[in-house]
Design a protein around this motif. Sequence first.
Motif, short mmCIF file in Angstrom:
data_model
loop_
_atom_site.label_atom_id
_atom_site.label_comp_id
_atom_site.label_asym_id
_atom_site.label_seq_id
_atom_site.Cartn_x
_atom_site.Cartn_y
_atom_site.Cartn_z
N THR A 263 12.10 -4.84 -10.04
CA THR A 263 11.12 -4.19 -9.17
C THR A 263 11.63 -2.86 -8.61
O THR A 263 10.83 -1.99 -8.28
N ARG B 236 10.23 0.60 -10.18
CA ARG B 236 8.85 1.08 -10.11
C ARG B 236 8.73 2.38 -9.29
O ARG B 236 8.10 3.34 -9.74
N TRP C 193 3.08 -7.71 -8.62
CA TRP C 193 4.43 -8.05 -9.08
C TRP C 193 5.49 -7.34 -8.24
O TRP C 193 6.48 -7.94 -7.84
N ALA C 194 5.25 -6.05 -7.96
CA ALA C 194 6.23 -5.28 -7.18
C ALA C 194 6.35 -5.79 -5.76
O ALA C 194 7.41 -5.70 -5.15
#
Length: 130
Positions: free
Chosen positions: A73, A76, A125-126
């Motif tokens: 993560t 990103r 998701w992040a």
Amino acid sequence: MPLSSAAPRTVRAAGAIVGLQGLVALVFTVLLLIRGLSGESELGTNVFGEAAYFAVLAAAVLACGAGLLIGKTWARSPAIVIQVLLLGVAWYATGPSGRPEYGIPVGVVCLAALVFLFNPATTRWAQGEE
């Protein structure tokens, strides 16, 4: 390193785009080194310093691409910053520099990466919601 099963396909697609951009930067770095070693550089330019600068940038972009590909993560946010900066480069190449043959493809690729990076599945998701 296996790909993370928790990362959506949009994350891996963005990772592939960012990784490709890093590879292009690495190729550009090698071409600068070849130019410097062959003596084709203009008087007063420091091609080796420029190559070192681009090598650091290429490594950072490649790290972000690899991080996205394996589902990390942390990659990103830097990938988003890279795409926004490259959009500025694409705009400048298209407009003031008069080189739309370079600027338009770069802009399209950056926009595609941003679409993947801001996709709702990628955002969840992040944030750790998936």
